[in-house]
Scaffold this active site. Structure first.
Site, short mmCIF file in Angstrom:
data_model
loop_
_atom_site.label_atom_id
_atom_site.label_comp_id
_atom_site.label_asym_id
_atom_site.label_seq_id
_atom_site.Cartn_x
_atom_site.Cartn_y
_atom_site.Cartn_z
CB CYS A 91 -0.93 0.02 1.21
SG CYS A 91 -1.86 -1.49 1.47
CG HIS A 343 -6.05 1.67 -0.77
ND1 HIS A 343 -4.87 2.25 -1.20
CD2 HIS A 343 -5.68 0.71 0.14
CE1 HIS A 343 -3.85 1.67 -0.58
NE2 HIS A 343 -4.32 0.73 0.22
CB CYS A 373 -2.02 0.86 7.61
SG CYS A 373 -3.51 0.62 6.61
#
Length: 387
Positions: A91, A343, A373
């Protein structure tokens, strides 16, 4: 040591992954479009003068494989002499791309770099080809690779109720829609070609993922998505599935001044940390604290924060433990976040940083912090300072 500055930052609209505007657009084309756009917006910098291109992408296979950074650069007609590398910290990939470029500039090994990231989750799903080693469960919780269950764990540990999650998710959509209506995203979104619901080719200049009709009452009707018996995390309180790219032009402050380019912000500090994979969503807390320590700042010095909304159940504990729960509406994700915008994994670090820079300018604050995160237990953060 050279000061690292952000000269420009842009992104594509965020498209729905299922049948969305970019269903017929490849990840390399989204990336190349932004590379061309950054260079066109900053003609004082010749493309051949770029030292490197750092591009984040998580699922590096199919159209996103074989070094998508280089493929996109070639499509964008960046001179062949300019190298390019694809970065993967899950991520945090495109924020890691920024960090890699920044360190090259700080060390004097580079003067100008393009950074960014992309993820087409409609074409290359998050789970495509994933095959976790069966022995991993000897060292970490068996569910550590299931992001939704790690969010459930955080919610239970920190007393985050279903109602709190629904309220935060509704806020994300409301704020993202308000930002769209007010034109707050206009400075960061580059119109990008795609297809509407009827298959007509058009230029999109808005995020189609946002659901302005979202209410707490509607969210309350959704079933738990990951733990059907006692869970509280739903699809509505999780980051949306979307496709998109984001990009930044990063330079040494001295080179920017030589070229007459006005920097928008400095990279004040950077941090990356590891944490228990079972609570991977908690990574922004230690990452933010470390970045602030490196910058010689405290939480109270930061005017605005962009924190990636993987899950409402994940971001709320981070906000709480950073001491910001009473300042959500003054400092946190003022234009909504990933619950509303989605995302796209390799894109999000550059996307939230781009949104943050615009918010810092609009709110006239000196310092901003972007943090996320990272799956399997990491956190990444960047402190920016307006020039």
């Amino acid at each position: 040591m050279e000061q690292v500055v952000i000269v420009d930052a842009i992104r594509t609209p965020m498209s729905r992954s299922k049948g969305g505007a970019f269903r017929n657009v490849r990840a390399e084309d989204l990336s190349a479009h932004l590379m061309r756009s950054l260079l066109a917006r900053n003609p004082a910098l010749e493309a051949a003068a770029l030292d490197d291109i750092y591009w984040g992408c998580v699922q590096q296979t199919l159209e996103q494989g074989f070094n998508i950074a280089r493929n996109a650069a070639l499509l964008a007609e960046v001179p062949h002499s300019v190298p390019a590398v694809t970065v993967n910290r899950l991520c945090g990939s495109s924020m890691q791309a920024l960090h890699d470029a920044a360190r090259m500039i700080m060390s004097g090994d580079a003067q100008a770099c393009l950074v960014g990231g992309v993820e087409h989750m409609g074409h290359v799903p998050m789970s495509h080809g994933v095959d976790f080693h069966p022995g991993l469960s000897r060292n970490v919780a068996k569910a550590a690779g299931m992001m939704g269950l790690t969010a459930e764990m955080l919610a239970r540990m920190h007393g985050i109720s279903r109602e709190m999650q629904d309220a935060f998710a509704a806020r994300s959509h409301a704020r993202a829609w308000a930002a769209t209506q007010s034109g707050a995203f206009k400075n960061e979104i580059i119109p990008t070609g795609g297809h509407d619901a009827d298959g007509v080719l058009k230029q999109f200049n808005y995020d189609e993922v946002i659901r302005p009709e979202t209410t707490v009452e509607a969210l309350a009707t959704l079933r738990p998505a990951f733990d059907p018996v006692s869970g509280t995390v739903t699809a509505g309180t999780s980051s949306a599935l979307s496709d998109g790219a984001a990009a930044m032009l990063v330079m040494s402050e001295s080179r920017a001044h030589e070229l007459g380019l006005k920097p928008r912000a400095r990279v004040r500090s950077m941090a990356v940390v590891g944490c228990d994979p079972a609570i991977m969503g908690y990574g922004p807390v230690p990452a933010s604290k470390l970045a602030l320590k490196k910058a010689g700042l405290s939480v109270s010095d930061i005017g605005v924060f962009e924190m990636n909304e993987a899950f409402a159940a994940q971001i709320l504990p981070c906000i709480k433990d950073l001491g910001l729960i009473e300042q959500i509406d003054e400092k946190i994700n003022l234009n909504g976040g990933a619950i509303a915008l989605g995302h796209p994994l390799g894109c999000s670090g550059a996307r939230i940083s781009t949104t943050l820079l615009n918010l810092m300018e609009r709110k006239d604050v000196q310092f901003g912090l972007a943090t996320m995160c990272i799956g399997l237990g990491q956190g990444i953060a960047t402190v920016f300072e307006r020039v």
